[in-house]
Scaffold this active site. Structure first.
Site, short mmCIF file in Angstrom:
data_model
loop_
_atom_site.label_atom_id
_atom_site.label_comp_id
_atom_site.label_asym_id
_atom_site.label_seq_id
_atom_site.Cartn_x
_atom_site.Cartn_y
_atom_site.Cartn_z
CE1 TYR A 193 7.01 20.08 14.91
CE2 TYR A 193 5.47 21.86 14.41
CZ TYR A 193 6.68 21.42 14.93
OH TYR A 193 7.55 22.32 15.48
NE ARG A 196 -8.72 -18.65 -2.87
CZ ARG A 196 -7.94 -18.65 -3.92
NH1 ARG A 196 -8.01 -17.68 -4.80
NH2 ARG A 196 -7.05 -19.61 -4.09
CG ASP A 234 -9.89 8.26 8.08
OD1 ASP A 234 -9.57 7.39 7.25
OD2 ASP A 234 -9.09 8.74 8.91
NE ARG A 276 -19.60 -20.13 -8.11
CZ ARG A 276 -19.04 -21.32 -8.25
NH1 ARG A 276 -19.73 -22.41 -7.99
NH2 ARG A 276 -17.79 -21.44 -8.66
NE ARG A 317 -5.98 -17.89 -0.50
CZ ARG A 317 -6.17 -19.19 -0.28
NH1 ARG A 317 -6.72 -19.58 0.86
NH2 ARG A 317 -5.83 -20.10 -1.17
N GLY A 359 -9.67 3.92 7.80
CA GLY A 359 -10.79 4.60 8.46
C GLY A 359 -10.41 5.13 9.83
#
Ligand code: ADP
Length: 319
Positions: free
Chosen positions: A73, A162, A127, A215, A244, A170
């Site tokens: 607000y 990956r 946060d 890996r 990804r 945050g």
């Protein structure tokens, strides 16, 4: 002091309900009347104020969010709007106010204090960016949610070589990202304090890829800093990892609070009411070295925070 009010303001955080519950129980045990204010400062100005009873504190401890509701607000910065809030409190005989929120909400409380309303702040935000306190309510739960999510991503990540870029919340503070990077075992951290340097990120990733023969790799990135999808594409093109990107988004705000947040909320809610009972003004509740303290708000908000630097040194030693 006979009658107090309580509100939650700004971004919601798991554990706010624990603080409200503790405030209700402490007030009623001390023969104080306590009024709930819906939707933060907006509800205060609109007069959405109702008495809280013992049973209102039942079955809320384990729930995320805030049963009082919250709001942003910005109009509350205006003097005339603040006067309306003071009037709503005065006409109900409410002399003291517990404000649960982040440093924005504290500014609202400070404005009310200048107009003669006794206020006490309780720091609640995922946060952990409120100065003067080691911890804010909600940080532990958000960190826990991030760890659980990353654990799941890690399983698939290793199977398919990956590199996941996980974007966490945050706001303007990189603490949630840093603490996540340490507790999730990230290879790379991108946050506001470090900044985003694509060249450097790719160089660091190449070390993990070519020399350490990892890996999988994990990059934790703070929100609103970079295009994580674009970085994932570049990683797929230029390294042997398949890049990804995933933004964890609002799931970080929800969920049942961890025991740590329930404890913090309970201790802070009780302390806040005790501060008001002593007619102390301009205070906020803080935790320092596991001790709950009521501190002067201005002093707390101006304190230098060295916890980030200590934790960043730990992260550097872990990668
Ligand atoms: P947080 O409390 O989580 O930091 P915000 O910064 O959004 O969240 O602040 C919450 C609310 O506090 C705002 O929507 C506004 O109503 C009030 N507020 C923020 N800054 C001020 C200010 N300088 N003066 C008065 N009220 C403020």
């Amino acid at each position: 002091m006979r009658r107090i009010g309580i509100l939650t303001s700004g971004g919601d955080a798991p554990g706010m309900n624990a603080a409200i519950r503790a405030a209700i129980r402490t007030a009623l045990k001390n023969d104080l009347e306590i009024y709930g204010i819906e939707d933060g400062y907006l509800g205060l100005v609109q007069g959405k104020i109702f008495p809280l009873r013992y049973k209102d504190a039942s079955e809320i401890l384990t729930k995320g969010g805030t049963f009082l509701g919250s709001s942003r607000y910005p109009e509350f910065k205006e003097d005339a709007i603040q006067e309306k809030a003071v009037e709503q409190l005065r006409k109900r005989g409410i002399e003291g106010l517990v404000v649960i929120g982040g440093d924005g909400s504290y500014r609202g409380a400070q404005a009310l204090m200048k107009k003669g309303v006794l206020c006490v702040g309780i720091p609640a935000t995922i946060d952990n960016d409120v100065k003067g306190t080691d911890k804010t309510i909600g940080f532990s739960t958000a960190l826990n949610t991030i760890c659980e999510s990353v654990n799941k991503l890690r399983d698939t990540s290793s199977s398919h070589h990956r590199c996941f870029i996980v974007e966490v919340m945050g706001n303007k503070c990189g603490k949630l990202a840093l603490w996540s990077a340490i507790t999730c075992g990230a290879e790379i951290l991108i946050n506001r304090e470090i900044g985003f340097n694509e060249h450097q990120v790719m160089a660091e990733l190449a070390v993990h890829d070519q020399f350490r023969k990892k890996r999988h790799a994990l990059i934790i990135a703070s929100e609103k800093l970079l295009d994580i999808e674009a970085l994932a594409k570049k990683i797929s093109l230029e390294t042997s990892f398949s890049g990804r990107a995933i933004s964890l988004g609002h799931i970080q705000r929800g969920g049942s609070p961890t025991p740590e947040d329930r404890l913090l909320g309970s201790m802070m809610g009780r302390e806040a009411v005790e501060v008001l009972m002593k007619n102390e003004n301009n205070k906020c509740i803080c935790v320092k070295n596991d001790q709950i303290l009521a501190r002067d708000i201005d002093e707390a908000l101006n304190e230098k925070d060295d916890s980030y630097a200590q934790m960043y040194a730990l992260f550097r030693d872990m990668v």
